[in-house]
Design a protein around this motif. Structure first.
Motif, short mmCIF file in Angstrom:
data_model
loop_
_atom_site.label_atom_id
_atom_site.label_comp_id
_atom_site.label_asym_id
_atom_site.label_seq_id
_atom_site.Cartn_x
_atom_site.Cartn_y
_atom_site.Cartn_z
N ILE A 77 0.84 -1.21 0.00
CA ILE A 77 0.00 0.00 0.00
C ILE A 77 0.87 1.25 0.00
CG2 ILE A 77 -1.59 1.36 1.42
CD1 ILE A 77 -2.93 -1.30 2.22
N ARG A 78 1.93 1.23 0.80
CA ARG A 78 2.82 2.40 0.85
C ARG A 78 3.50 2.64 -0.50
NH1 ARG A 78 8.23 3.22 1.79
NH2 ARG A 78 8.62 1.00 2.12
N LEU A 79 3.98 1.56 -1.12
CA LEU A 79 4.70 1.70 -2.38
C LEU A 79 3.76 2.11 -3.52
CD1 LEU A 79 7.04 -1.40 -2.03
CD2 LEU A 79 7.75 1.01 -2.00
N ARG A 80 2.60 1.48 -3.59
CA ARG A 80 1.65 1.88 -4.64
C ARG A 80 1.19 3.32 -4.43
NH1 ARG A 80 -2.23 -2.96 -6.91
NH2 ARG A 80 -0.65 -4.60 -6.96
N GLY A 81 1.02 3.68 -3.15
CA GLY A 81 0.62 5.05 -2.87
C GLY A 81 1.68 6.05 -3.30
N ALA A 82 2.94 5.76 -2.99
CA ALA A 82 4.02 6.67 -3.32
C ALA A 82 4.19 6.80 -4.84
CB ALA A 82 5.32 6.20 -2.68
N GLY A 373 -8.06 0.40 -2.24
CA GLY A 373 -7.54 0.15 -0.90
C GLY A 373 -6.29 0.93 -0.56
N VAL A 374 -5.86 1.81 -1.45
CA VAL A 374 -4.69 2.66 -1.20
C VAL A 374 -5.21 4.06 -0.86
CG1 VAL A 374 -2.56 3.62 -2.14
CG2 VAL A 374 -3.29 1.32 -2.81
N PRO A 375 -5.18 4.45 0.41
CA PRO A 375 -5.73 5.76 0.79
C PRO A 375 -5.02 6.90 0.08
CG PRO A 375 -5.29 4.40 2.72
CD PRO A 375 -4.66 3.71 1.56
N VAL A 376 -5.81 7.84 -0.40
CA VAL A 376 -5.24 8.98 -1.12
C VAL A 376 -4.39 9.83 -0.19
CG1 VAL A 376 -5.80 11.11 -2.37
CG2 VAL A 376 -7.14 9.04 -2.77
N ASP A 377 -4.85 10.02 1.04
CA ASP A 377 -4.10 10.87 1.96
C ASP A 377 -2.74 10.23 2.29
OD1 ASP A 377 -5.66 9.95 5.15
OD2 ASP A 377 -5.24 8.77 3.35
N GLN A 378 -2.69 8.88 2.38
CA GLN A 378 -1.41 8.24 2.64
C GLN A 378 -0.49 8.40 1.44
OE1 GLN A 378 -1.44 4.20 4.07
NE2 GLN A 378 0.65 3.82 3.44
#
Length: 385
Positions: A77-82, A373-378
């Motif tokens: 999730i962190r990597l996809r978000g970044a 499932g990847v929060p936009v704010d994160q």
């Protein structure tokens, strides 16, 4: 049993996941050769966790070493978000699928690096056509001998994992008739596919040394089997899967691989084993998995009969059932129920195309599901922080 307890300091079966994302222009839905423009900023944020691939429309990320699927989920999730937020800041998007539904390999730029120029020089058109996107799962091993022993047995389950992960039914705007056309494209490379069995790690090393001595390869990473002992990480790396479109699918597959390996090891500890099948037989199932995915039949070699992929997946879950609670992965592996109910990524893509007649709608679906499932704010926080 420390080998089943992720909280034990000597727990060997750690998880690492590598994912290869497509860089997409949201207007045209085409692949965009843009990695050089986002690489510096991306590596400032993710450091060694982000790197380019041969084609500039691909970005690869890798998780830190994780002990549980829950840790791996947070990493993905962190990597996809970044990466997703970084792409968005450039007016682009990312998508996770084994092939792009319609972009042509002929229009893609090669990343300017000596390594990739060397691959192009050696592999020629086969390398240029390698516009495919995979997911590699690394599981830590207690030692090299155990790695070989587990690989010999686990080869049987590789087609099952491929069937679950299929996400590449299209190639250059055409329905290929395959659920994993990525698998077909990759066969153009040498040293791919289901590995042979080895009697020991020394025998495997001898194989690698012969290739090195005869200038067939210049390092062990150029053995691209569907599962391989990694030459540097001390892991058994599973490479057969198409990249999972949804985070839940990625974690399901990683958790299942970890559970299979731990189950096999637990059998070894009890002086039991699972029959080792020939590469020729396993290849029959790999072909079926690539062609039909979860909609087809695989061969149960013990029973010497065909069974639906759905039935064999139920059997596989029963096989690992006694280790998943210890590993903390029951919920992740239970997501198989959702795949059986709603289809793999490949099945969902084909369904969208059948309903809309618009292949760009398939790309839009992939973009949405990749960030599900990847929060936009994160995602925003990762890029700004």
């Amino acid at each position: 049993m420390e080998y089943r307890d992720p909280g034990h300091p000597n727990f060997p079966f750690t998880i690492g996941i590598e994912e290869e994302y497509q860089i997409i222009d949201p207007e045209t839905r085409e692949l965009k050769s843009y990695i050089t423009q986002i690489l510096d900023e991306g590596q400032l944020i993710l450091r060694e966790q982000m790197k380019p691939e041969m084609h500039q429309s691909i970005v690869e990320v890798g998780t830190h070493v994780c002990r549980t699927v829950d840790e791996a989920r947070k990493e993905i999730i962190r990597l996809r978000g970044a990466i997703g937020s970084l792409a968005a800041s450039k007016g682009l998007r990312i998508a996770a699928a084994g092939t792009h539904p319609f972009s042509s390999w002929q229009k893609q730029d090669i990343y300017p690096h000596e390594r990739y120029y060397g691959v192009i020089e050696e592999m020629q058109e086969a390398a240029r056509r390698l516009l495919i996107f995979g997911m590699h799962v690394h599981i830590g091993m207690p030692d090299n001998e155990t790695c070989i022993e587990i690989m010999n047995v686990a080869r049987y389950f590789l087609p099952h994992l491929l069937a679950l992960s299929t996400s590449s039914p299209f190639w250059m705007g055409r329905k290929t008739g395959f659920q994993s056309y990525r698998s077909i494209i990759f066969t153009n490379f040498p040293r791919t596919g289901i590995p042979d069995t080895f009697q020991s790690y020394a025998e495997f090393e001898q194989y690698i040394n012969i290739l090195l001595k005869t200038h067939s390869i210049d390092n062990g990473k150029k053995v691209w089997w569907d599962a391989r002992p990694h030459p540097m990480f001390g892991t058994l790396e599973v490479r057969i899967c198409d990249i999972a479109t949804k985070v839940d699918e990625a974690i399901m597959i990683a958790g299942l691989i970890q559970a299979i390996f731990v189950k096999i090891y637990s059998l070894f500890r009890q002086n039991q084993t699972f029959r080792v099948y020939s590469r020729a037989l396993i290849n029959e199932n790999k072909w079926r998995a690539a062609r039909y995915g979860m909609g087809g039949k695989l061969i149960d070699f013990g029973k010497r009969e065909e069974l639906s992929a759905h039935d064999l997946m139920v059997e596989l879950r029963e096989f690992v059932d006694d280790v998943v609670d210890d590993l903390g992965s029951r919920a992740a592996i239970d997501y198989i129920d959702q795949v059986l109910k709603h289809g793999t990524s490949a099945e969902r893509q084909l369904r969208t195309f059948a309903e809309t007649g618009d292949i760009k709608a398939v790309v839009d679906q992939l973009i949405r599901e990749t960030m599900e499932g990847v929060p936009v704010d994160q995602a925003t926080q990762e890029v700004s922080g």
